[in-house]
Enzyme design. Structure first.
Site, PDB file in Angstrom:
ATOM      1  N   THR A 103      70.193  -7.192   8.720  1.00  0.00           N
ATOM      2  CA  THR A 103      69.655  -7.258   7.707  1.00  0.00           C
ATOM      3  C   THR A 103      68.794  -8.181   8.660  1.00  0.00           C
ATOM      4  O   THR A 103      69.912  -9.498   8.556  1.00  0.00           O
ATOM      5  CB  THR A 103      69.333  -6.814   6.415  1.00  0.00           C
ATOM      6  OG1 THR A 103      70.856  -7.873   5.864  1.00  0.00           O
ATOM      7  CG2 THR A 103      69.749  -5.994   6.321  1.00  0.00           C
ATOM      8  N   THR A 105      68.585 -10.921   6.218  1.00  0.00           N
ATOM      9  CA  THR A 105      68.702 -12.426   5.825  1.00  0.00           C
ATOM     10  C   THR A 105      70.681 -13.278   5.962  1.00  0.00           C
ATOM     11  O   THR A 105      71.174 -13.912   6.357  1.00  0.00           O
ATOM     12  CB  THR A 105      68.367 -12.025   4.383  1.00  0.00           C
ATOM     13  OG1 THR A 105      67.060 -12.392   3.837  1.00  0.00           O
ATOM     14  CG2 THR A 105      69.198 -13.818   3.577  1.00  0.00           C
ATOM     15  N   CYS A 106      70.802 -11.536   6.398  1.00  0.00           N
ATOM     16  CA  CYS A 106      71.911 -11.026   6.046  1.00  0.00           C
ATOM     17  C   CYS A 106      73.369 -12.214   7.712  1.00  0.00           C
ATOM     18  O   CYS A 106      73.540 -12.928   7.749  1.00  0.00           O
ATOM     19  CB  CYS A 106      73.076 -10.189   6.388  1.00  0.00           C
ATOM     20  SG  CYS A 106      72.333  -9.240   4.778  1.00  0.00           S
ATOM     21  N   SER A 107      71.837 -11.776   8.788  1.00  0.00           N
ATOM     22  CA  SER A 107      72.536 -12.532   9.973  1.00  0.00           C
ATOM     23  C   SER A 107      72.044 -13.134  10.388  1.00  0.00           C
ATOM     24  O   SER A 107      72.719 -14.220  11.362  1.00  0.00           O
ATOM     25  CB  SER A 107      71.805 -11.219  10.857  1.00  0.00           C
ATOM     26  OG  SER A 107      72.290  -9.732  11.053  1.00  0.00           O
TER      27      SER A 107
END
Length: 286
Positions: A103, A105-107
């Site tokens: 995703t 934001t996560c990455s």
């Protein structure tokens, strides 16, 4: 005489026209009619009705709680099975929970923030960083490759990914949420474990703030500075107490010396007086 075609009546022509228009309208309606739902097998229909059953959330983990004793299955043959409590049982570890692999934001923000601050985290006493998502291990392995985590594993801190496929680990800490069509997901959060006990829990409703690497480093830095200040204060207090005790002992020694000197003088005076008296008695008057 040539044969002539019978003439159609006006009424018959109108009937034929109405039939043609009706057929055209039926065809047009069929063309724009929504497609029929495909027929599902009984098994597929039953699965759709039941949905995916995720474990119920335990009470939300808080500072002072022990790491849950949930089993972790090895991903490779040369890695032993363990538990969450065993994984975080020694040293200082940061567990970063993210909603999903790959995703944006996560990455691009959350995990990258930790990778960029590994040296800073190490300086604040962190031994391990684990990133967990409710995805299967194959997805997490692909994400590992995408993040190029192997390039970071030469450092002291080796970032590792945990696949919480069924959401069991997240639920054991009260950090599992149902995202509807996306299924069960971990709530964006970070937990710092020290020797198996949670010393910090940061949970975010949106963007990584309480669970960011910067926040974790700030918390650990403040804790270190507070500990150093407390140690310095304790050392200063101990030094002051030692100096006061030494001064008191010195004063007592001086006082004792003065007392001894005074007693010695008194002794000398008494002895002189006694000698004088004895001398007076021994002299015969003329």
């Amino acid at each position: 005489t040539p044969r002539t075609q019978p003439r159609r009546s006006f009424a018959a022509t109108m009937v034929m026209a109405k039939v043609v228009v009706a057929l055209l309208m039926m065809g047009s309606a069929t063309a724009f009619k929504p497609m029929a739902t495909p027929r599902l097998s009984r098994r597929t229909a039953a699965l759709n009705m039941a949905g995916v059953a995720y474990p119920e959330n335990a009470e939300r983990i808080k500072v002072g709680d022990a790491a849950p004793a949930v089993g972790l299955t090895k991903a490779e043959d040369d890695v032993d099975d363990t538990t969450v409590s065993g994984l975080f049982g020694k040293g200082t570890s940061v567990l970063v929970n993210v909603p999903g692999a790959f995703t944006p934001t996560c990455s691009n923000t959350h995990v990258t923030g930790y990778l960029e601050n590994l040296a800073g985290l190490e300086a604040e006493g962190v031994d391990n960083v684990y990133i967990m998502a409710v995805n299967d291990r194959f997805v997490m392995k692909a994400w590992d490759d995408s993040l190029e985590l192997d390039s970071f594993r030469e450092a002291k801190i080796k970032p590792e990914l945990i696949a919480d496929g069924a959401g069991t680990i997240s639920a054991s800490m009260g950090l599992l949420v149902d995202k509807g069509d996306m299924g069960g997901r971990a709530i964006r959060s970070a937990v710092v474990f020290k020797d198996g006990v949670a010393k910090y829990v940061g949970v975010d409703a949106g963007q990584p703030e309480a669970s960011s690497a910067e926040t974790i480093m700030g918390m650990l830095k403040k804790e270190r500075e507070d500990a150093e200040a407390a140690k310095a204060a304790a050392e200063a207090e101990a030094k002051a107490a030692a100096e006061a005790a030494a001064a008191e002992a010195k004063a007592a020694e001086v006082l004792e010396g003065e007392v001894d000197q005074k007693q010695a003088l008194i002794g000398i005076a008494v002895a002189a007086a006694a000698a004088y008296a004895a001398y007076g008695q021994s002299v015969t008057p003329m």
